[in-house]
Scaffold this motif. Structure first.
Motif, PDB file in Angstrom:
ATOM      1  N   GLY A  40       0.786  -1.225   0.000  1.00  0.00           N
ATOM      2  CA  GLY A  40       0.000   0.000   0.000  1.00  0.00           C
ATOM      3  C   GLY A  40       0.818   1.274   0.000  1.00  0.00           C
ATOM      4  N   LEU A  41       2.145   1.164  -0.047  1.00  0.00           N
ATOM      5  CA  LEU A  41       2.981   2.362  -0.108  1.00  0.00           C
ATOM      6  C   LEU A  41       2.684   3.143  -1.383  1.00  0.00           C
ATOM      7  CD1 LEU A  41       6.573   1.149   0.879  1.00  0.00           C
ATOM      8  CD2 LEU A  41       5.072   2.618   2.210  1.00  0.00           C
ATOM      9  N   SER A  42       2.798   4.446  -1.319  1.00  0.00           N
ATOM     10  CA  SER A  42       2.715   5.259  -2.527  1.00  0.00           C
ATOM     11  C   SER A  42       4.088   5.256  -3.188  1.00  0.00           C
ATOM     12  CB  SER A  42       2.308   6.693  -2.182  1.00  0.00           C
ATOM     13  OG  SER A  42       3.359   7.341  -1.480  1.00  0.00           O
ATOM     14  N   GLN A  43       4.128   5.677  -4.457  1.00  0.00           N
ATOM     15  CA  GLN A  43       5.419   5.745  -5.140  1.00  0.00           C
ATOM     16  C   GLN A  43       6.347   6.719  -4.430  1.00  0.00           C
ATOM     17  OE1 GLN A  43       4.112   4.525  -9.646  1.00  0.00           O
ATOM     18  NE2 GLN A  43       4.693   6.612  -9.323  1.00  0.00           N
ATOM     19  N   ARG A  44       5.817   7.834  -3.958  1.00  0.00           N
ATOM     20  CA  ARG A  44       6.643   8.825  -3.256  1.00  0.00           C
ATOM     21  C   ARG A  44       7.199   8.224  -1.965  1.00  0.00           C
ATOM     22  NH1 ARG A  44       8.815  13.293  -3.854  1.00  0.00           N
ATOM     23  NH2 ARG A  44       7.285  14.116  -5.274  1.00  0.00           N
ATOM     24  N   VAL A  77      -3.062   0.743  -7.263  1.00  0.00           N
ATOM     25  CA  VAL A  77      -4.478   0.819  -6.897  1.00  0.00           C
ATOM     26  C   VAL A  77      -4.730   2.221  -6.364  1.00  0.00           C
ATOM     27  CG1 VAL A  77      -6.273  -0.122  -5.382  1.00  0.00           C
ATOM     28  CG2 VAL A  77      -4.505  -1.636  -6.311  1.00  0.00           C
ATOM     29  N   ARG A  78      -5.754   2.893  -6.913  1.00  0.00           N
ATOM     30  CA  ARG A  78      -6.045   4.249  -6.450  1.00  0.00           C
ATOM     31  C   ARG A  78      -6.352   4.220  -4.961  1.00  0.00           C
ATOM     32  NH1 ARG A  78      -6.365   8.847  -9.046  1.00  0.00           N
ATOM     33  NH2 ARG A  78      -6.827   7.938 -11.070  1.00  0.00           N
ATOM     34  N   SER A  79      -5.743   5.141  -4.242  1.00  0.00           N
ATOM     35  CA  SER A  79      -5.915   5.216  -2.792  1.00  0.00           C
ATOM     36  C   SER A  79      -7.358   5.584  -2.446  1.00  0.00           C
ATOM     37  CB  SER A  79      -4.963   6.270  -2.214  1.00  0.00           C
ATOM     38  OG  SER A  79      -5.250   6.497  -0.862  1.00  0.00           O
ATOM     39  N   SER A  80      -7.895   4.911  -1.463  1.00  0.00           N
ATOM     40  CA  SER A  80      -9.258   5.230  -1.019  1.00  0.00           C
ATOM     41  C   SER A  80      -9.276   6.459  -0.120  1.00  0.00           C
ATOM     42  CB  SER A  80      -9.869   4.032  -0.279  1.00  0.00           C
ATOM     43  OG  SER A  80      -9.077   3.723   0.845  1.00  0.00           O
ATOM     44  N   THR A  81      -8.111   6.833   0.424  1.00  0.00           N
ATOM     45  CA  THR A  81      -8.046   7.999   1.308  1.00  0.00           C
ATOM     46  C   THR A  81      -7.596   9.264   0.580  1.00  0.00           C
ATOM     47  OG1 THR A  81      -5.803   7.407   1.990  1.00  0.00           O
ATOM     48  CG2 THR A  81      -7.621   6.613   3.374  1.00  0.00           C
ATOM     49  N   ASP A  82      -6.877   9.123  -0.524  1.00  0.00           N
ATOM     50  CA  ASP A  82      -6.419  10.281  -1.294  1.00  0.00           C
ATOM     51  C   ASP A  82      -6.449   9.889  -2.769  1.00  0.00           C
ATOM     52  OD1 ASP A  82      -5.183  12.397  -2.546  1.00  0.00           O
ATOM     53  OD2 ASP A  82      -3.462  12.462  -1.178  1.00  0.00           O
ATOM     54  N   ARG A  83      -7.500  10.266  -3.449  1.00  0.00           N
ATOM     55  CA  ARG A  83      -7.726   9.844  -4.827  1.00  0.00           C
ATOM     56  C   ARG A  83      -6.634  10.313  -5.793  1.00  0.00           C
ATOM     57  NH1 ARG A  83     -10.654   5.809  -5.480  1.00  0.00           N
ATOM     58  NH2 ARG A  83     -11.519   6.479  -7.438  1.00  0.00           N
ATOM     59  N   ARG A  84      -5.761  11.225  -5.357  1.00  0.00           N
ATOM     60  CA  ARG A  84      -4.663  11.691  -6.208  1.00  0.00           C
ATOM     61  C   ARG A  84      -3.505  10.700  -6.220  1.00  0.00           C
ATOM     62  NH1 ARG A  84      -3.530  17.008  -3.078  1.00  0.00           N
ATOM     63  NH2 ARG A  84      -3.970  15.457  -1.488  1.00  0.00           N
ATOM     64  N   ASN A  85      -3.470   9.798  -5.262  1.00  0.00           N
ATOM     65  CA  ASN A  85      -2.350   8.860  -5.123  1.00  0.00           C
ATOM     66  C   ASN A  85      -2.756   7.436  -5.450  1.00  0.00           C
ATOM     67  OD1 ASN A  85      -0.336  10.684  -4.218  1.00  0.00           O
ATOM     68  ND2 ASN A  85      -1.295  10.710  -2.202  1.00  0.00           N
ATOM     69  N   TYR A  86      -1.743   6.655  -5.783  1.00  0.00           N
ATOM     70  CA  TYR A  86      -1.920   5.218  -5.994  1.00  0.00           C
ATOM     71  C   TYR A  86      -1.137   4.466  -4.938  1.00  0.00           C
ATOM     72  CZ  TYR A  86      -3.982   6.084 -10.553  1.00  0.00           C
ATOM     73  OH  TYR A  86      -4.811   6.488 -11.561  1.00  0.00           O
ATOM     74  N   GLU A  87      -1.737   3.391  -4.464  1.00  0.00           N
ATOM     75  CA  GLU A  87      -1.055   2.485  -3.544  1.00  0.00           C
ATOM     76  C   GLU A  87      -0.443   1.360  -4.367  1.00  0.00           C
ATOM     77  OE1 GLU A  87      -4.171   1.221  -0.923  1.00  0.00           O
ATOM     78  OE2 GLU A  87      -4.197   3.130   0.155  1.00  0.00           O
ATOM     79  N   LEU A  88       0.703   0.896  -3.937  1.00  0.00           N
ATOM     80  CA  LEU A  88       1.404  -0.173  -4.643  1.00  0.00           C
ATOM     81  C   LEU A  88       1.212  -1.489  -3.900  1.00  0.00           C
ATOM     82  CD1 LEU A  88       4.698   1.801  -5.306  1.00  0.00           C
ATOM     83  CD2 LEU A  88       2.801   1.433  -6.903  1.00  0.00           C
ATOM     84  N   HIS A  89       0.832  -2.510  -4.657  1.00  0.00           N
ATOM     85  CA  HIS A  89       0.589  -3.833  -4.081  1.00  0.00           C
ATOM     86  C   HIS A  89       1.207  -4.896  -4.979  1.00  0.00           C
ATOM     87  CE1 HIS A  89      -2.384  -2.515  -1.075  1.00  0.00           C
ATOM     88  NE2 HIS A  89      -2.724  -1.615  -1.983  1.00  0.00           N
TER      89      HIS A  89
END
Length: 161
Positions: free
Chosen positions: A52-56, A85-97
C-alpha cells in the motif's frame, strides 16, 4: 598474511568493501536467473513487507529519486508483479501492491536470499555468524543505516539532511 602487523593498517573497510562487492555481484547473478535486477528484488521485498505504499513513500524509503521509482514500478507492473491501486483515502495517489505473481516471486526471493547468505557465510561457525551479525548491526546503526533496507546512498553517507 598478518593483517595486524604493526605500522600496517588492518584494511577492515577495504575488506568490507570487497565482501560487499562480491555479495552484490553474486546476488545480482541469482536475481537475474529469475528475471529480476537487485533493484526489482528490493522493491518487491519492501512491498511484501509494507503493502500500500505510494510511489513517493517508496522513493523516500529507498532513498531514490521519484522518477527512478516510477520506471521501476512501470517495469514491475508490465511484468504483472505489481499493481497500482487508487488510494481510497487520497484519490490523487496510488497504492502499490504485489499481485499474486509478485507474491510468488517474493517467495522465490526469500529462498534465493537464504541460499545466498548461507554461501557467503559458509566459512564461519555458527558462533562467528552470530558475532558478525551483532557487530555489523552495530556498525550499520552507528552510520544511520536501516538493517533491513538497502538504500540508494548518496554523498551524505546515508544520513538524511
Amino acid at each position: 598474511m598478518d593483517l595486524a602487523t604493526p605500522g600496517r593498517p588492518k584494511r577492515t573497510a577495504f575488506l568490507l568493501s570487497q565482501l560487499g562487492a562480491v555479495a552484490s555481484s553474486r546476488f545480482a547473478d541469482r536475481t537475474r536467473e529469475i528475471g529480476l535486477t537487485p533493484g526489482d528484488a528490493g522493491v518487491i521485498r519492501l512491498l511484501g513487507r509494507a503493502p500500500g505504499l505510494s510511489q513517493r513513500s517508496l522513493a523516500d524509503r529507498l532513498g531514490a529519486v521519484p522518477s527512478r521509482v516510477v520506471s521501476l514500478i512501470d517495469s514491475l507492473q508490465e511484468r504483472g508483479l505489481v499493481e497500482r491501486v487508487r488510494s481510497s483515502t487520497d484519490r490523487r495517489n496510488y497504492e502499490l501492491h504485489l499481485t499474486n505473481a509478485g507474491k510468488r516471486v517474493l517467495g522465490e526471493l526469500r529462498g534465493i536470499a537464504e541460499q545466498h547468505e548461507a554461501e557467503l557465510l559458509a566459512p564461519l561457525t555458527t558462533e562467528q555468524i552470530a558475532q558478525l551479525d551483532v557487530l555489523l548491526a552495530q556498525l550499520a546503526s552507528g552510520h544511520g543505516l536501516d538493517r533491513d533496507l538497502h538504500r540508494d546512498v548518496g554523498r551524505d553517507g546515508g544520513r538524511s539532511a
